[in-house]
Design a protein around this motif. Structure first.
Motif, PDB file in Angstrom:
ATOM      1  N   LEU A 139      14.323 -22.480  41.070  1.00  9.81           N
ATOM      2  CA  LEU A 139      15.212 -22.137  39.962  1.00  9.81           C
ATOM      3  C   LEU A 139      16.065 -23.342  39.575  1.00  9.81           C
ATOM      4  O   LEU A 139      16.272 -23.614  38.388  1.00  9.81           O
ATOM      5  CB  LEU A 139      16.106 -20.960  40.348  1.00  9.81           C
ATOM      6  CG  LEU A 139      17.141 -20.522  39.315  1.00  9.81           C
ATOM      7  CD1 LEU A 139      16.487 -20.113  38.005  1.00  9.81           C
ATOM      8  CD2 LEU A 139      17.991 -19.380  39.863  1.00  9.81           C
ATOM      9  N   THR A 140      16.537 -24.076  40.567  1.00 13.78           N
ATOM     10  CA  THR A 140      17.312 -25.290  40.288  1.00 13.78           C
ATOM     11  C   THR A 140      16.488 -26.285  39.495  1.00 13.78           C
ATOM     12  O   THR A 140      16.951 -26.867  38.503  1.00 13.78           O
ATOM     13  CB  THR A 140      17.791 -25.926  41.598  1.00 13.78           C
ATOM     14  OG1 THR A 140      18.670 -25.019  42.274  1.00 13.78           O
ATOM     15  CG2 THR A 140      18.531 -27.232  41.347  1.00 13.78           C
ATOM     16  N   GLU A 218      17.301 -35.952  39.712  1.00 18.13           N
ATOM     17  CA  GLU A 218      17.924 -36.656  40.828  1.00 18.13           C
ATOM     18  C   GLU A 218      18.508 -35.668  41.843  1.00 18.13           C
ATOM     19  O   GLU A 218      19.401 -34.878  41.519  1.00 18.13           O
ATOM     20  CB  GLU A 218      19.022 -37.588  40.293  1.00 18.13           C
ATOM     21  CG  GLU A 218      19.854 -38.289  41.339  1.00 18.13           C
ATOM     22  CD  GLU A 218      19.044 -39.248  42.185  1.00 18.13           C
ATOM     23  OE1 GLU A 218      18.660 -38.831  43.310  1.00 18.13           O
ATOM     24  OE2 GLU A 218      18.799 -40.387  41.737  1.00 18.13           O
ATOM     25  N   THR A 219      17.992 -35.709  43.056  1.00 16.43           N
ATOM     26  CA  THR A 219      18.546 -34.899  44.144  1.00 16.43           C
ATOM     27  C   THR A 219      18.854 -35.743  45.368  1.00 16.43           C
ATOM     28  O   THR A 219      19.425 -35.245  46.331  1.00 16.43           O
ATOM     29  CB  THR A 219      17.562 -33.784  44.564  1.00 16.43           C
ATOM     30  OG1 THR A 219      16.332 -34.377  45.003  1.00 16.43           O
ATOM     31  CG2 THR A 219      17.287 -32.835  43.413  1.00 16.43           C
ATOM     32  N   VAL A 220      18.467 -37.017  45.344  1.00 16.30           N
ATOM     33  CA  VAL A 220      18.626 -37.890  46.515  1.00 16.30           C
ATOM     34  C   VAL A 220      20.043 -38.446  46.598  1.00 16.30           C
ATOM     35  O   VAL A 220      20.646 -38.507  47.667  1.00 16.30           O
ATOM     36  CB  VAL A 220      17.584 -39.019  46.489  1.00 16.30           C
ATOM     37  CG1 VAL A 220      17.765 -39.935  47.701  1.00 16.30           C
ATOM     38  CG2 VAL A 220      16.172 -38.443  46.460  1.00 16.30           C
ATOM     39  N   GLY A 221      20.580 -38.883  45.453  1.00 17.79           N
ATOM     40  CA  GLY A 221      21.957 -39.362  45.441  1.00 17.79           C
ATOM     41  C   GLY A 221      22.080 -40.864  45.563  1.00 17.79           C
ATOM     42  O   GLY A 221      21.398 -41.622  44.853  1.00 17.79           O
ATOM     43  N   ILE A 240      21.480 -34.288  37.838  1.00 17.35           N
ATOM     44  CA  ILE A 240      21.665 -34.359  39.283  1.00 17.35           C
ATOM     45  C   ILE A 240      22.089 -33.004  39.837  1.00 17.35           C
ATOM     46  O   ILE A 240      22.965 -32.344  39.276  1.00 17.35           O
ATOM     47  CB  ILE A 240      22.687 -35.453  39.676  1.00 17.35           C
ATOM     48  CG1 ILE A 240      22.861 -35.509  41.199  1.00 17.35           C
ATOM     49  CG2 ILE A 240      24.014 -35.278  38.950  1.00 17.35           C
ATOM     50  CD1 ILE A 240      23.618 -36.719  41.678  1.00 17.35           C
ATOM     51  N   SER A 241      21.436 -32.605  40.922  1.00 28.42           N
ATOM     52  CA  SER A 241      21.782 -31.328  41.557  1.00 28.42           C
ATOM     53  C   SER A 241      22.005 -31.468  43.051  1.00 28.42           C
ATOM     54  O   SER A 241      22.183 -30.467  43.749  1.00 28.42           O
ATOM     55  CB  SER A 241      20.664 -30.298  41.316  1.00 28.42           C
ATOM     56  OG  SER A 241      19.509 -30.651  42.052  1.00 28.42           O
ATOM     57  N   GLY A 242      21.978 -32.699  43.563  1.00 32.63           N
ATOM     58  CA  GLY A 242      22.185 -32.876  44.999  1.00 32.63           C
ATOM     59  C   GLY A 242      22.342 -34.336  45.343  1.00 32.63           C
ATOM     60  O   GLY A 242      22.101 -35.222  44.504  1.00 32.63           O
ATOM     61  N   SER A 267      23.966 -30.133  37.614  1.00 32.35           N
ATOM     62  CA  SER A 267      23.218 -28.874  37.509  1.00 32.35           C
ATOM     63  C   SER A 267      23.269 -28.148  38.843  1.00 32.35           C
ATOM     64  O   SER A 267      23.030 -28.748  39.894  1.00 32.35           O
ATOM     65  CB  SER A 267      21.760 -29.163  37.120  1.00 32.35           C
ATOM     66  OG  SER A 267      21.064 -27.980  36.812  1.00 32.35           O
ATOM     67  N   THR A 268      23.588 -26.863  38.796  1.00 35.34           N
ATOM     68  CA  THR A 268      23.663 -26.053  40.010  1.00 35.34           C
ATOM     69  C   THR A 268      22.952 -24.725  39.788  1.00 35.34           C
ATOM     70  O   THR A 268      23.286 -23.976  38.877  1.00 35.34           O
ATOM     71  CB  THR A 268      25.128 -25.771  40.394  1.00 35.34           C
ATOM     72  OG1 THR A 268      25.804 -27.012  40.625  1.00 35.34           O
ATOM     73  CG2 THR A 268      25.203 -24.928  41.654  1.00 35.34           C
TER      74      THR A 268
END
Length: 333
Positions: A139-140, A218-221, A240-242, A267-268
């Motif tokens: 969903l994310t 982007e989830t790595v940061g 970005i979500s994480g 984004s969450t």
């Protein structure tokens, strides 16, 4: 009932706080429904909970798990939307939204109770294990791509960190929707798997792409932030979500962001309506969540360890075992 739960907080060694054992079954509550869990999937949110992020010690013990598919009180096959209180259904009208395990007991158990509004029909085309992968990571990814990045068929997208749940979902969903998907990973095997999922090309982290992209997932940061910004075309969007590698990049790339008029969007999770759309998308297109491994609930510690090490590709799913298997597990402890 048997459950995997957070018994204590350990920020440095989160698995020290994970316990497996008996917890109270959910009681009746007006406006809520009890779901018998057939499958539940792991997320990084569960590791963060064990570190105390979003879960203070005074709420322990807390059954972990955000995602689940199962059977409701009327025998219907259902999927659980894990954002509680988004519209006030089942909770106080002034309660701010939260994800399961932040305020309410989670899905790594034989049963979970959620507001009735949070229960959606499971498409018959999806197994319980597949459906249980969708409500958080998938969903994310769906919201990142189609709501916040606003990409359309024919656009190009870079997905950082192939192998993680959100990144894997973004590759599969993006390619199925007609996007040109590039993906990165440090691991050669994961790069090969990304190609199998539909990525057009794969690269090592930091590599130069054949073209600048319309959007970056982007989830790595911190580890990939600078590369993500540099890969965007003028006016492109970074969603970005994480930040699994940390939230303090060495270079913020502010000059590039304002000079190229780039958009950075947080984004969450996603809405119930987006989850309904995602379920329909998967049912109609044949896209299915990538499952790394299915484990019985009593082996949850193995799954957590694999997630912490980052050695999985796709989702790790837990399934509650029959009563006889649980008794054998208790006897062996």
């Amino acid at each position: 009932m048997f459950a995997a739960y957070a018994a204590r907080i350990d920020r440095d060694r989160p698995l020290n706080g994970l316990e497996l054992g008996e917890r109270p079954a959910p009681g009746a509550r007006s406006g809520w429904t009890t779901v018998t869990v057939r499958a539940a999937s792991l997320n990084h949110h569960d590791l963060w909970s064990l570190r105390g992020v979003g879960l203070p010690a005074d709420r322990l013990p807390m059954i972990l798990g955000c995602d689940a598919a199962g059977v409701d009180e009327d025998g219907n096959e259902v999927v659980v939307h894990s954002v509680i209180g988004a519209t006030g259904h089942g909770v106080g009208p002034r309660e701010t939204p939260s994800i399961l395990t932040e305020r309410y007991q989670g899905t790594f158990a034989e049963q979970v109770s959620v507001p009735t509004w949070n229960v959606l029909p499971k498409p018959p085309e999806l197994t319980f294990e597949q459906a249980a992968c969708l409500p958080t990571a998938w969903l994310t990814a769906y919201r990142m791509l189609f709501t916040n990045a606003g990409v359309r068929p024919g656009d190009s997208v870079l997905v950082q960190g192939a192998g993680g749940g959100v990144a894997t979902a973004a590759i599969a969903l993006g390619s199925a929707a007609g996007l040109r998907v590039y993906a990165t990973s440090r691991d050669e095997t994961k790069r090969a798997r990304a190609l199998e999922l539909g990525a057009a090309e794969v690269f090592e982290p930091g590599a130069r792409l054949p073209r600048r992209v319309d959007a970056v997932i982007e989830t790595v940061g911190a580890a990939t932030w600078s590369h993500s910004v540099k890969c965007l075309r003028r006016g492109g969007t970074l969603v970005i979500s994480g930040a699994t590698s940390g939230d303090a990049p060495a270079h913020a790339e502010l000059t590039r962001i304002f000079f190229l008029e780039l958009k950075v969007v947080g984004s969450t999770m996603g809405s119930k309506e987006e989850l309904e759309d995602l379920l329909s998308f998967c049912a109609l297109t044949g896209v299915r969540p990538v499952i790394d491994e299915v484990l019985p609930l009593e082996r949850a510690r193995e799954g957590f360890g694999k997630l912490e090490a980052g050695s999985q590709f796709g989702k790790i799913v837990l399934t509650p075992s029959p009563a006889g298997d649980r008794r054998r597990f208790r006897d062996a402890r």
